[in-house]
Design an enzyme around this catalytic site. Structure first.
Site, short mmCIF file in Angstrom:
data_model
loop_
_atom_site.label_atom_id
_atom_site.label_comp_id
_atom_site.label_asym_id
_atom_site.label_seq_id
_atom_site.Cartn_x
_atom_site.Cartn_y
_atom_site.Cartn_z
N TYR A 47 -7.32 -8.04 -10.62
CA TYR A 47 -6.22 -7.68 -9.68
C TYR A 47 -5.60 -7.92 -9.55
O TYR A 47 -3.92 -8.16 -9.45
CB TYR A 47 -6.91 -6.60 -8.35
CG TYR A 47 -6.07 -5.66 -7.08
CD1 TYR A 47 -6.12 -4.30 -6.83
CD2 TYR A 47 -5.75 -6.65 -6.06
CE1 TYR A 47 -5.20 -3.58 -6.35
CE2 TYR A 47 -4.31 -5.57 -5.57
CZ TYR A 47 -4.34 -4.41 -5.68
OH TYR A 47 -3.94 -3.71 -4.72
N ALA A 100 -4.31 -10.37 -11.09
CA ALA A 100 -3.33 -10.97 -12.46
C ALA A 100 -2.59 -9.63 -12.92
O ALA A 100 -1.33 -9.82 -13.40
CB ALA A 100 -4.60 -10.42 -13.70
N1 LIG Z 1 -3.65 -0.32 0.41
C1 LIG Z 1 -3.47 -1.37 0.27
O1 LIG Z 1 -3.70 -2.31 1.14
C2 LIG Z 1 -2.71 -1.63 -0.97
C3 LIG Z 1 -1.63 -3.11 -0.58
C4 LIG Z 1 -0.76 -3.63 -1.62
C5 LIG Z 1 -0.71 -2.64 -2.48
N2 LIG Z 1 -1.44 -1.72 -2.98
C6 LIG Z 1 -0.96 -0.84 -4.31
O2 LIG Z 1 -0.27 0.52 -3.80
C7 LIG Z 1 -1.04 1.10 -4.75
C8 LIG Z 1 -1.45 2.77 -4.05
O3 LIG Z 1 -2.52 2.10 -3.11
P1 LIG Z 1 -3.40 2.94 -2.41
O4 LIG Z 1 -3.63 1.65 -1.26
O5 LIG Z 1 -2.88 4.30 -1.70
O6 LIG Z 1 -3.76 3.72 -3.31
P2 LIG Z 1 -5.31 5.18 -2.82
O7 LIG Z 1 -6.67 4.71 -3.64
O8 LIG Z 1 -5.44 5.39 -1.73
O9 LIG Z 1 -4.20 5.87 -3.90
C9 LIG Z 1 -3.46 5.14 -5.73
C10 LIG Z 1 -3.26 6.48 -5.67
O10 LIG Z 1 -3.67 6.39 -7.33
C11 LIG Z 1 -4.38 7.59 -8.84
N3 LIG Z 1 -4.91 6.64 -9.53
C12 LIG Z 1 -5.80 6.11 -9.59
N4 LIG Z 1 -5.85 5.55 -11.31
C13 LIG Z 1 -4.40 6.79 -11.28
C14 LIG Z 1 -4.20 6.77 -12.58
N5 LIG Z 1 -4.71 6.42 -13.93
N6 LIG Z 1 -3.84 7.74 -12.98
C15 LIG Z 1 -2.91 8.56 -12.31
N7 LIG Z 1 -2.90 8.27 -10.71
C16 LIG Z 1 -4.46 7.41 -10.06
C17 LIG Z 1 -5.66 7.96 -7.04
O11 LIG Z 1 -5.72 9.39 -7.78
C18 LIG Z 1 -5.11 7.78 -5.66
O12 LIG Z 1 -4.71 9.30 -5.87
C19 LIG Z 1 -1.50 0.61 -6.17
O13 LIG Z 1 -1.08 0.12 -6.89
C20 LIG Z 1 -2.29 -0.96 -4.69
O14 LIG Z 1 -2.39 -1.41 -5.38
C21 LIG Z 1 -2.45 -0.68 -1.84
C1 LIG Z 2 -9.40 -9.10 -1.90
C2 LIG Z 2 -7.36 -8.80 -2.72
C3 LIG Z 2 -8.31 -7.13 -3.16
C4 LIG Z 2 -9.08 -6.26 -2.70
C5 LIG Z 2 -9.00 -5.21 -3.20
C6 LIG Z 2 -8.95 -3.84 -1.83
C7 LIG Z 2 -7.53 -3.68 -1.72
C8 LIG Z 2 -5.77 -4.52 -2.39
C9 LIG Z 2 -5.28 -3.95 -1.48
C10 LIG Z 2 -4.27 -4.89 -1.34
O1 LIG Z 2 -3.49 -5.16 -2.47
C11 LIG Z 2 -4.57 -6.26 -1.86
C12 LIG Z 2 -3.22 -6.96 -0.14
C13 LIG Z 2 -3.16 -8.22 -0.10
C14 LIG Z 2 -4.85 -9.63 -0.27
C15 LIG Z 2 -3.98 -10.78 -1.12
C16 LIG Z 2 -4.44 -11.72 -1.20
C17 LIG Z 2 -6.10 -11.43 -0.83
C18 LIG Z 2 -6.66 -13.20 -1.06
C19 LIG Z 2 -8.00 -13.24 -1.21
C20 LIG Z 2 -9.57 -13.83 -1.76
O2 LIG Z 2 -9.25 -14.94 -0.59
O3 LIG Z 2 -10.04 -13.67 -2.77
#
Ligand SMILES: NC(=O)c1ccc[n+]([C@@H]2O[C@H](COP(=O)([O-])OP(=O)(O)OC[C@H]3O[C@@H](n4cnc5c(N)ncnc54)[C@H](O)[C@@H]3O)[C@@H](O)[C@H]2O)c1
Ligand SMILES: CCCCC/C=C\C=C\[C@H](O)C/C=C\C/C=C\CCCC(=O)O
Length: 248
Positions: free
Chosen positions: A151, A153
């Site tokens: 993730y 990466a």
């Molecule tokens: N929630 C967090 O803490 C957090 C933090 C940092 C970054 N992000 C990023 O924000 C973005 C949204 O995350 P979220 O928390 O809302 O997640 P979520 O799981 O609530 O929503 C993600 C959505 O993406 C859709 N999706 C997944 N694979 C897909 C595909 N192949 N094609 C089309 N749609 C697809 C899912 O069906 C879902 O509706 C992601 O890129 C995630 O990595 C989330």
């Molecule tokens: C541990 C991070 C991945 C968890 C995957 C699930 C949800 C991810 C949401 C966010 O994108 C993550 C946001 C912040 C995390 C940042 C750094 C985590 C460092 C964790 C560690 O020490 O392994």
């Protein structure tokens, strides 16, 4: 960018942060196309948004962003139905999968293909009207995440790609922005909270509500600083990195 009258495509828009970004755009007087693999939830979300913001303000298009042809076609359909689009939010993402290449395909490759398709649509030298591409990375794209190395990466890749492609497309009237949230209360995170180690870690970093991330998204869109990376952690919003100066 002022959002009134603007049209945005949001991948992964059926729930979570994508749905939050959609609500912000609609509240600001724009229209949205939600692309997602979750069909019934995507339709339900679009219906909910149409009921709240007016019929025709939101459409849902089924799309797996890892299927390049379907992704390209979904963007064309969005442009036809909405008239065009000014913003693409590459938001779809997953945290882990038994096949690490799936994580890279959704979280990184699809961000690259979406960006390329949107640049072709928006580029002013070929009749487009310019626009904004907003790529959703993560705090795990700025710091190591030993719990989720694949993730991390993918999310480091999104930061590097966005900072690099932004200056390359600026002369075409297109800007590329990147948002890096830490943990926010969405299904991506909440499904893992029964794991005690994960829950303790999330508690130590803090868990934002979607509204706090959406507020940072609004700042990024309003500031329109090409190739910028905005990090959002509980109570703190911060632009990262200096603008690239040397042509090395
Ligand atoms: N929630 C967090 O803490 C957090 C933090 C940092 C970054 N992000 C990023 O924000 C973005 C949204 O995350 P979220 O928390 O809302 O997640 P979520 O799981 O609530 O929503 C993600 C959505 O993406 C859709 N999706 C997944 N694979 C897909 C595909 N192949 N094609 C089309 N749609 C697809 C899912 O069906 C879902 O509706 C992601 O890129 C995630 O990595 C989330
Ligand atoms: C541990 C991070 C991945 C968890 C995957 C699930 C949800 C991810 C949401 C966010 O994108 C993550 C946001 C912040 C995390 C940042 C750094 C985590 C460092 C964790 C560690 O020490 O392994």
């Amino acid at each position: 960018m002022k959002l009134e009258g603007k049209r945005a495509v949001i991948t992964g828009g059926a729930q979570g942060l994508g749905k939050g970004f959609a609500e912000h755009i609609l509240e600001s007087g724009g229209q949205v196309a939600l692309l997602d693999v979750k069909v019934s939830l995507g339709l339900e979300t679009a219906n909910e948004l149409n009921a709240k913001y007016g019929q025709g303000s939101a459409i849902f298009i089924q799309c797996d962003v890892t299927d390049k042809e379907r992704f390209k076609r979904a963007l064309q359909v969005a442009a036809q139905v909405l008239g065009s689009y000014d913003i693409l939010v590459n938001n779809a993402g997953i945290s882990s999968h038994e096949d690490f290449e799936v994580v890279l395909k959704i979280n990184l490759s699809a961000v690259i293909s979406g960006t390329m398709f949107a640049v072709e649509h928006m580029r002013e030298d070929k009749g487009g009207r310019g626009g904004l591409i907003i790529n959703i990375s993560s705090a795990a794209g700025l710091m190591p995440a030993p719990m989720e190395p694949i993730y991390a990466a993918s999310k480091f890749g999104v930061v590097g790609f966005s900072r690099s492609i932004g200056p390359a497309v600026e002369s075409l009237g297109v800007k590329v922005l990147c948002l890096c949230p830490s943990f926010a209360r969405t299904p991506l995170v909440t499904v893992h909270l029964e794991n005690e180690d994960f829950r303790n870690f999330v508690e130590s970093m803090g868990l934002m509500e979607v509204s706090e991330v959406v507020e940072a998204f609004a700042t990024l869109v309003e500031d329109e600083r090409n190739a910028s990376v905005l990090s959002i952690t509980p109570g703190k919003k911060e632009y990262r990195f200096q603008k690239r100066k040397a042509n090395l």
